[in-house]
Design an enzyme around this catalytic site. Structure first.
Site, short mmCIF file in Angstrom:
data_model
loop_
_atom_site.label_atom_id
_atom_site.label_comp_id
_atom_site.label_asym_id
_atom_site.label_seq_id
_atom_site.Cartn_x
_atom_site.Cartn_y
_atom_site.Cartn_z
CG MET A 46 27.89 11.66 -33.70
SD MET A 46 27.31 12.66 -34.94
CE MET A 46 27.74 13.98 -33.99
NE ARG A 48 23.03 9.78 -4.67
CZ ARG A 48 23.56 8.99 -5.26
NH1 ARG A 48 24.07 8.24 -6.80
NH2 ARG A 48 22.14 7.92 -5.11
CE1 TYR A 96 35.68 12.82 -39.03
CE2 TYR A 96 34.70 12.53 -37.36
CZ TYR A 96 34.70 12.77 -38.77
OH TYR A 96 33.21 12.60 -39.07
CE LYS A 150 19.37 4.23 -10.78
NZ LYS A 150 19.84 4.72 -9.56
C1 LIG Z 1 20.84 3.04 -8.85
C2 LIG Z 1 20.18 3.25 -7.68
C3 LIG Z 1 19.91 1.85 -6.54
C4 LIG Z 1 20.30 0.50 -7.37
O1 LIG Z 1 21.76 0.62 -7.56
P1 LIG Z 1 22.71 -0.76 -7.78
O2 LIG Z 1 24.01 -0.32 -7.68
O3 LIG Z 1 22.51 -0.17 -9.31
O4 LIG Z 1 22.13 -1.69 -7.73
C5 LIG Z 1 20.05 1.81 -5.25
N1 LIG Z 1 19.24 2.83 -4.41
C6 LIG Z 1 18.95 3.88 -5.62
C7 LIG Z 1 18.75 4.85 -4.47
C8 LIG Z 1 19.80 4.24 -6.81
O5 LIG Z 1 19.92 5.10 -6.60
#
Ligand SMILES: *Cc1c(COP(=O)(O)O)cnc(C)c1O
Length: 391
Positions: free
Chosen positions: A327, A145, A279, A46
């Site tokens: 930036m 969640r 800055y 992802k």
């Molecule tokens: C991102 C994610 C993972 C991977 O987690 P890591 O700590 O990066 O290994 C696994 N399962 C779900 C549902 C996630 O959102």
């Protein structure tokens, strides 16, 4: 003067690059597979493979024996299919009105956490009129969640089984996610595991026959073998970054950081004592010195919170962001050293050439290394090295 550029010999030198070592990624996947020998491995790709570039990383992970790929959004999963990747792909972050039908046609495994999602996927399967949707029911075992609560689980399981009998879905997985797997000994770990077993047992007693049951993320894969079940979902560890300093360094687990962030110094100049830098003039030179301009900034993902603290290796020495990260650039006090413009400034890498690591940047910015690597911006080209599959 210090303003002599390094010879370029006709080769274009990049302002900055994120070097992605695919041999390290493949080795990490093999190490993780050895860590969970009885389970299949899902490489979580992802968010553009945590900033490393999704398609090249997905292919390298598959080459090294990952059986599954995991994404958050459907669009990420479609991009894998568009690249010609046919391996099992699961995606879990759906919102009402999502592209369920396209997901069915792409053969994705789709996470279902609530009745509304089941209803939408069933309607899409009916409209598609062909193959059943592959769905994986997600249990909220305590993370609070995404996922179905224990109270709502019987209704979701019942509805999924009814849709399966109608030939509209196939329940391919039962799964959940940990809240505190990166905090060894946290009491929620055992509590979530117990609840997961109960929710899986309930679903199986009702007649669900999943291909895979899974709950382990990277920290659980690395430290809690009893959580491995049929499949482990590893993200950050595939990229050679430790989930938390508390459980250990990458090297403690035999992992090697995949990304190195390297910039080319844009300017080196002498300034007198008392000269304000960047800055707000939050840094003022203590004496006559040299300043180096590192041409990456918060638009490239360099955290502004690391103003005054972010480390960078230049000419064999650690330097620190002097004053604010802007930036597009930040400045370091080189203490009188005169590297040439064009000299390498290594913000982070594996650490074995003395450079800082992503963990060092996380510490400097008060965040986690996940955020450091995933936020490196699209303006920084990814340069892949060791792309050929090794033995
Ligand atoms: C991102 C994610 C993972 C991977 O987690 P890591 O700590 O990066 O290994 C696994 N399962 C779900 C549902 C996630 O959102």
């Amino acid at each position: 003067m210090t303003e002599t550029a390094q010879p370029r010999e006709g080769v274009e030198q990049l302002r900055a690059r994120a070097e992605i070592d695919l041999a390290a990624l493949r080795a990490n996947v093999r190490t993780l597979r050895a860590q969970a020998p009885g389970s299949a491995l899902m490489a979580v790709v992802k968010s553009d493979a945590y900033g490393h570039g999704m398609v090249p990383c997905a292919r390298a992970a598959l080459d090294a024996g990952a059986a599954w790929l995991g994404t958050a959004t459907p669009d990420e999963a479609f991009a894998l299919r568009a690249a010609g990747i046919e391996a099992p792909v699961m995606c879990w972050l759906w919102t009402p009105g999502g592209p369920w039908r396209q997901g069915i046609e792409a053969g994705l495994d789709m996470g279902v956490s609530a009745l509304w999602a089941l209803e939408e996927v069933v309607a899409a399967a009916r409209a598609a009129g062909g193959r059943p949707a592959r769905i994986q029911l997600k249990a909220d075992t305590g993370l609070g969640r995404n996922g179905c609560t224990p109270a709502d689980w019987p209704d979701l399981v019942r509805a999924a089984l009814a849709a399966e009998r109608d030939g509209l879905v196939r329940v391919t997985g039962l799964w959940s996610h940990f809240a505190c797997a990166d905090e060894p000994g946290h009491p929620s770990i055992a509590a979530q595991l117990t609840r997961f077993r109960e929710m899986v047992t309930y679903a199986e007693d009702q007649g669900v026959r999943p291909e895979v049951r899974h709950i382990a993320n990277s920290p659980a894969t690395l430290t809690l073998p009893e959580t491995h079940f049929d499949l482990v979902r590893t993200g950050i560890s595939v990229y050679g970054v430790s989930p938390s300093a508390e459980i250990g360094s990458p090297a403690d687990f035999g992992l090697r950081p995949v990304m190195s962030l390297i910039a080319s110094l844009a300017q080196v100049k002498h300034v007198p004592a008392g000269h304000g830098v960047s800055y707000g003039h939050h840094y003022v030179t203590a004496g006559d010195t040299t300043l180096g301009l590192v041409p990456v900034g918060y638009a490239d993902g360099i955290p502004r919170h690391a103003s005054g603290t972010g480390p960078v290796l230049i000419g064999g020495k650690w330097r620190t962001a002097a004053g604010r990260v802007a930036m597009d650039q930040f400045v370091v006090d080189l203490g009188g050293d005169e590297p040439a413009a064009g000299a390498e400034a290594v913000l982070f890498g594996p650490g074995d050439r003395g450079e800082p690591t992503a963990e060092d940047w996380a510490q400097a910015a008060g965040t986690i290394a996940y955020e450091i690597v995933t936020r490196i911006g699209t303006r920084v080209p990814r340069v892949y090295v060791n792309t050929e599959q090794d033995g």
